[in-house]
Design a protein around this motif. Structure first.
Motif, mmCIF file in Angstrom:
data_model
loop_
_atom_site.group_PDB
_atom_site.id
_atom_site.type_symbol
_atom_site.label_atom_id
_atom_site.label_comp_id
_atom_site.label_asym_id
_atom_site.label_seq_id
_atom_site.Cartn_x
_atom_site.Cartn_y
_atom_site.Cartn_z
ATOM 1 N N ASP A 31 6.851 84.850 -22.212
ATOM 2 C CA ASP A 31 5.644 84.066 -22.425
ATOM 3 C C ASP A 31 5.413 83.220 -21.175
ATOM 4 O O ASP A 31 6.277 83.137 -20.301
ATOM 5 C CB ASP A 31 5.768 83.195 -23.682
ATOM 6 C CG ASP A 31 6.888 82.196 -23.594
ATOM 7 O OD1 ASP A 31 6.874 81.387 -22.653
ATOM 8 O OD2 ASP A 31 7.789 82.214 -24.443
ATOM 9 N N ASP A 32 4.216 82.623 -21.073
ATOM 10 C CA ASP A 32 3.937 81.869 -19.848
ATOM 11 C C ASP A 32 4.055 80.370 -20.101
ATOM 12 O O ASP A 32 3.425 79.569 -19.452
ATOM 13 C CB ASP A 32 2.586 82.262 -19.242
ATOM 14 C CG ASP A 32 1.415 81.736 -20.032
ATOM 15 O OD1 ASP A 32 1.635 81.295 -21.179
ATOM 16 O OD2 ASP A 32 0.298 81.752 -19.502
ATOM 17 N N ARG A 33 4.888 80.025 -21.081
ATOM 18 C CA ARG A 33 5.007 78.623 -21.442
ATOM 19 C C ARG A 33 6.222 77.953 -20.814
ATOM 20 O O ARG A 33 6.423 76.756 -20.927
ATOM 21 C CB ARG A 33 5.032 78.497 -22.964
ATOM 22 C CG ARG A 33 3.807 79.190 -23.518
ATOM 23 C CD ARG A 33 3.682 79.153 -24.996
ATOM 24 N NE ARG A 33 2.275 78.968 -25.316
ATOM 25 C CZ ARG A 33 1.837 78.109 -26.217
ATOM 26 N NH1 ARG A 33 2.669 77.366 -26.895
ATOM 27 N NH2 ARG A 33 0.551 78.009 -26.457
ATOM 28 N N SER A 34 7.053 78.754 -20.173
ATOM 29 C CA SER A 34 8.134 78.195 -19.349
ATOM 30 C C SER A 34 8.357 79.191 -18.215
ATOM 31 O O SER A 34 7.988 80.353 -18.342
ATOM 32 C CB SER A 34 9.397 77.994 -20.186
ATOM 33 O OG SER A 34 9.922 79.227 -20.578
ATOM 34 N N PRO A 35 8.951 78.750 -17.107
ATOM 35 C CA PRO A 35 9.120 79.675 -15.978
ATOM 36 C C PRO A 35 9.835 80.961 -16.388
ATOM 37 O O PRO A 35 10.823 80.918 -17.119
ATOM 38 C CB PRO A 35 9.962 78.854 -14.992
ATOM 39 C CG PRO A 35 9.604 77.442 -15.296
ATOM 40 C CD PRO A 35 9.413 77.395 -16.794
ATOM 41 N N ILE A 36 9.311 82.095 -15.931
ATOM 42 C CA ILE A 36 9.888 83.387 -16.322
ATOM 43 C C ILE A 36 11.315 83.531 -15.807
ATOM 44 O O ILE A 36 12.164 84.122 -16.461
ATOM 45 C CB ILE A 36 8.989 84.549 -15.827
ATOM 46 C CG1 ILE A 36 7.726 84.608 -16.669
ATOM 47 C CG2 ILE A 36 9.720 85.883 -15.904
ATOM 48 C CD1 ILE A 36 6.773 85.731 -16.301
ATOM 49 N N TYR A 37 11.604 82.937 -14.613
ATOM 50 C CA TYR A 37 12.959 83.116 -14.085
ATOM 51 C C TYR A 37 14.000 82.514 -15.027
ATOM 52 O O TYR A 37 15.097 83.048 -15.176
ATOM 53 C CB TYR A 37 13.068 82.574 -12.654
ATOM 54 C CG TYR A 37 13.350 81.103 -12.504
ATOM 55 C CD1 TYR A 37 14.655 80.642 -12.348
ATOM 56 C CD2 TYR A 37 12.325 80.165 -12.523
ATOM 57 C CE1 TYR A 37 14.925 79.295 -12.207
ATOM 58 C CE2 TYR A 37 12.580 78.818 -12.376
ATOM 59 C CZ TYR A 37 13.877 78.381 -12.224
ATOM 60 O OH TYR A 37 14.144 77.047 -12.096
ATOM 61 N N THR A 60 9.920 86.979 -8.780
ATOM 62 C CA THR A 60 10.257 86.196 -9.973
ATOM 63 C C THR A 60 11.584 86.683 -10.547
ATOM 64 O O THR A 60 12.454 85.880 -10.908
ATOM 65 C CB THR A 60 9.142 86.339 -11.031
ATOM 66 O OG1 THR A 60 7.877 86.107 -10.415
ATOM 67 C CG2 THR A 60 9.341 85.359 -12.169
ATOM 68 N N LYS A 95 14.460 85.547 -8.444
ATOM 69 C CA LYS A 95 14.793 84.136 -8.652
ATOM 70 C C LYS A 95 15.674 83.967 -9.896
ATOM 71 O O LYS A 95 16.609 83.162 -9.902
ATOM 72 C CB LYS A 95 13.501 83.320 -8.791
ATOM 73 C CG LYS A 95 13.669 81.859 -8.524
ATOM 74 C CD LYS A 95 12.325 81.141 -8.467
ATOM 75 C CE LYS A 95 12.514 79.648 -8.577
ATOM 76 N NZ LYS A 95 11.246 78.941 -8.794
ATOM 77 N N GLU A 141 3.630 78.771 -6.319
ATOM 78 C CA GLU A 141 4.333 79.888 -6.947
ATOM 79 C C GLU A 141 3.923 79.966 -8.409
ATOM 80 O O GLU A 141 3.905 78.945 -9.100
ATOM 81 C CB GLU A 141 5.849 79.670 -6.862
ATOM 82 C CG GLU A 141 6.475 80.285 -5.635
ATOM 83 C CD GLU A 141 7.975 80.131 -5.649
ATOM 84 O OE1 GLU A 141 8.591 80.323 -6.711
ATOM 85 O OE2 GLU A 141 8.532 79.812 -4.592
ATOM 86 N N ASP A 159 5.375 81.006 -11.011
ATOM 87 C CA ASP A 159 6.372 80.554 -11.977
ATOM 88 C C ASP A 159 6.425 79.028 -12.085
ATOM 89 O O ASP A 159 6.823 78.497 -13.114
ATOM 90 C CB ASP A 159 7.753 81.127 -11.613
ATOM 91 C CG ASP A 159 8.460 81.729 -12.824
ATOM 92 O OD1 ASP A 159 7.778 81.964 -13.842
ATOM 93 O OD2 ASP A 159 9.670 81.948 -12.742
ATOM 94 N N GLU A 160 6.025 78.349 -11.005
ATOM 95 C CA GLU A 160 6.010 76.881 -11.043
ATOM 96 C C GLU A 160 4.915 76.365 -11.978
ATOM 97 O O GLU A 160 4.988 75.232 -12.468
ATOM 98 C CB GLU A 160 5.759 76.310 -9.649
ATOM 99 C CG GLU A 160 6.854 76.582 -8.637
ATOM 100 C CD GLU A 160 8.102 75.767 -8.906
ATOM 101 O OE1 GLU A 160 7.962 74.605 -9.327
ATOM 102 O OE2 GLU A 160 9.209 76.303 -8.727
ATOM 103 N N ARG A 209 4.074 77.789 -14.792
ATOM 104 C CA ARG A 209 4.467 77.959 -16.182
ATOM 105 C C ARG A 209 5.294 76.735 -16.578
ATOM 106 O O ARG A 209 6.320 76.472 -15.975
ATOM 107 C CB ARG A 209 5.289 79.237 -16.360
ATOM 108 C CG ARG A 209 4.504 80.486 -15.978
ATOM 109 C CD ARG A 209 5.271 81.757 -16.308
ATOM 110 N NE ARG A 209 4.444 82.915 -16.000
ATOM 111 C CZ ARG A 209 4.532 83.614 -14.858
ATOM 112 N NH1 ARG A 209 5.412 83.279 -13.929
ATOM 113 N NH2 ARG A 209 3.740 84.633 -14.656
ATOM 114 N N GLY A 210 4.820 76.029 -17.552
ATOM 115 C CA GLY A 210 5.543 74.833 -17.974
ATOM 116 C C GLY A 210 5.245 73.618 -17.125
ATOM 117 O O GLY A 210 5.912 72.598 -17.223
#
Lengths: 117, 293
Positions: free
Chosen positions: A3-9, A47, A50, B210, B212-213, B215-216
Motif C-alpha cells: 500500500d502507499d501508506r508507508s514507505p514500500i522499502y 525501492t 533500498k 523520492e 518512497d519518501e 509514502r507516509g
C-alpha cells in the motif's frame, strides 16, 4: 501487495522478516535479486534495493559479492528475540487496555487463553 | 545528469513554466505530476528541446540540449499528437523510427504491436485514441532512447492495455536502464514504478522527492476539536474538516512514535495519507495555512 501508506522499502523489509521468522526463508538461503523482486512485485528496482539494503544493515541478510544476498545464519533467532521483547508492549498491553475499557476481567482472558492451549 | 536551470516557457503573455530549476540524475524513472494546465507538457517540451525556453537552459551531461544533434538523437519525446503524418501506416512509423534512432529495437517494436493488438498495415489516422496511445508507447519503449519522455501516453487505453504498458515499461527498464520521464494523472496505478516524483503547480516546481519518501509523509489527526487544535498547532495544515465536535486535520508532517502516543492518550486517532491524497492536498487551490487553534 504493497500500500502507499508507508514507505514500500519498509514493507519489503517487514515481509522478508516475516518469511524468515516463519521459516519460509531458511538460513543461508539465497533471496531474490533486486531486479527479480522488482519485476515480480511490479515496483521500482531502486525501492526494492533500498528494502534489501535495510535488511543488510540490520544483519538479516548478508551479501556475497557477485552472487547475491542470503539469509544470515542467526537472523531467525535474533528476529525472534526482538519480536518477543516487543510482544508484551505492542500486543498484550493494548489488548489489556481494550479489555479494561469494555469491562473484561483478566481472569476471563486467562480462561479464554487456557482453552487455546 | 539532466539539468534544468531557470527554465521559463511563455506563450505570449502567459507564463506556462516559471523559472524551474531541477537536477535529474540519469538512469531513473521519474513521474511528473500536476493538475490540468499546471505546465507539464510545456515543461516536457522544454526538457525534450521541442521548444526553446524564453529563459533558462536545459543541459544533458553538461551540454546545452537545444538544437544539439548528439543530444536529440538520444532523446525521445512521445506526446499525444504522435508527431507523424496521419496518412502514414503504422509500419512506416516504425521504419522512420528505425532510421532515426541508433538504439531502435525493431523486434521489440513488433512484439509490442502484437501485444497491443495493433495492425501495422493500418493508417495512423484510422486508429482509435487508445490505439494511438499504444503506438506512442511502442515508439517510446522500442526507441530505447537514453532520455525517454512519455507525456500522458495512456489516454484512451483501457485498463488491460495500461497494465500491459506498465509491465513492459518496468521489464524493459530493468533490462535496459535509462532515464524515463512519465507524466500522468493516474497516480495510484503507476506510482510504484517511479523512483522519484516531480510535482509542478501553476508552472512552478512544487516538489522533487523520492517516491518512497512521500509514502507516509502526511498524517491525518482526528478527535475532539479542542484536543486536535492543541495538538496540531505549529504544523503545516494541508486540509481539514469538521463534523459536530469532531475535527480531522491533514498535516504535512510525519509524527514520531512518542508524538503518536501523546496524541492517542489525548483521545486522538492517526491515519496515514497516500500519495494521491497528498498530491490533492498539496495542489488544491486553497491557501495553506499555519495551524490555528
Amino acid at each position: 501487495m504493497f500500500d502507499d501508506r508507508s514507505p514500500i522499502y519498509l514493507q519489503i523489509a517487514d515481509g522478508i522478516k516475516n518469511d524468515v521468522l516463519s521459516g519460509a526463508l531458511k538460513e543461508d538461503e539465497q533471496v531474490m535479486s533486486t531486479n527479480q523482486y522488482a519485476a515480480f512485485y511490479r515496483i521500482n528496482p531502486a525501492t526494492a534495493a533500498k528494502g534489501f539494503a535495510q535488511l543488510v544493515e540490520e544483519g538479516v541478510l548478508y551479501k556475497k559479492r557477485g552472487i547475491g544476498m542470503f539469509v544470515s545464519p542467526d537472523a531467525r533467532e535474533r528476529l525472534r528475540r526482538e519480536r518477543r521483547e516487543r510482544f508484551f508492549t505492542e500486543v498484550v498491553d493494548p489488548m489489556l487496555a481494550e479489555a479494561k475499557r469494555i469491562g473484561i476481567e483478566v481472569d476471563e482472558i486467562v480462561r479464554h487463553l487456557g482453552g487455546a492451549r | 545528469m539532466i539539468e534544468l536551470r531557470g527554465v521559463t516557457v511563455r506563450y505570449g503573455r502567459t507564463v506556462a513554466v516559471d523559472d524551474v530549476t531541477l537536477d535529474l540524475p540519469t538512469g531513473k524513472i521519474y513521474g511528473l505530476l500536476g493538475r490540468n494546465g499546471s505546465g507539464k507538457t510545456s515543461l516536457l517540451s522544454a526538457l525534450a528541446s521541442f521548444r526553446r525556453p524564453a529563459f533558462g537552459v536545459v543541459r544533458v551531461d553538461g551540454a546545452d540540449a537545444f538544437e544539439n544533434p548528439a543530444v536529440m538523437r538520444n532523446t525521445c519525446f512521445i506526446r499525444d499528437t504522435l508527431d507523424c503524418n496521419e496518412s502514414d501506416k503504422v509500419r512506416q512509423l516504425m521504419c522512420f523510427a528505425g532510421w532515426m534512432r541508433p538504439t531502435w529495437d525493431a523486434d521489440y517494436a513488433a512484439k509490442l504491436l502484437d501485444l497491443f493488438e495493433i495492425n501495422p498495415r493500418k493508417r495512423a489516422s484510422s486508429l482509435s485514441r487508445g490505439q494511438k496511445s499504444a503506438v506512442g508507447v511502442v515508439l517510446g519503449l522500442a526507441s530505447r532512447a537514453p532520455l525517454t519522455i512519455l507525456d500522458e501516453t495512456y489516454l484512451g487505453m483501457d485498463a488491460v492495455a495500461r497494465a500491459a504498458f506498465y509491465r513492459e515499461l518496468l521489464e524493459d527498464y530493468l533490462a535496459h536502464p535509462r532515464t524515463i520521464v512519465l507524466s500522468t494523472h493516474l497516480i495510484e496505478e503507476v506510482a510504484d514504478l517511479f523512483e522519484r516524483v516531480v510535482i509542478i503547480d501553476r508552472g512552478r516546481l512544487l516538489l522533487h522527492e523520492e517516491t518512497d519518501e512521500l509514502r507516509g509523509r502526511g498524517v491525518t489527526v482526528t478527535g475532539p476539536a479542542a484536543a486536535v487544535g492543541e495538538f496540531v498547532a505549529g504544523h503545516t495544515v494541508l486540509g481539514e474538516q469538521s463534523l459536530g465536535g469532531v475535527r480531522a486535520v491533514t498535516l504535512d508532517w510525519h509524527p514520531a512514535a512518542d508524538d503518536v502516543a501523546r496524541g492517542e492518550s489525548a483521545g486522538l486517532t492517526f491515519g496515514p495519507v497516500g500519495i494521491q491524497d497528498l498530491f490533492i492536498h498539496l495542489t488544491s487551490r486553497a491557501e495553506r495555512l499555519e495551524a490555528t487553534r
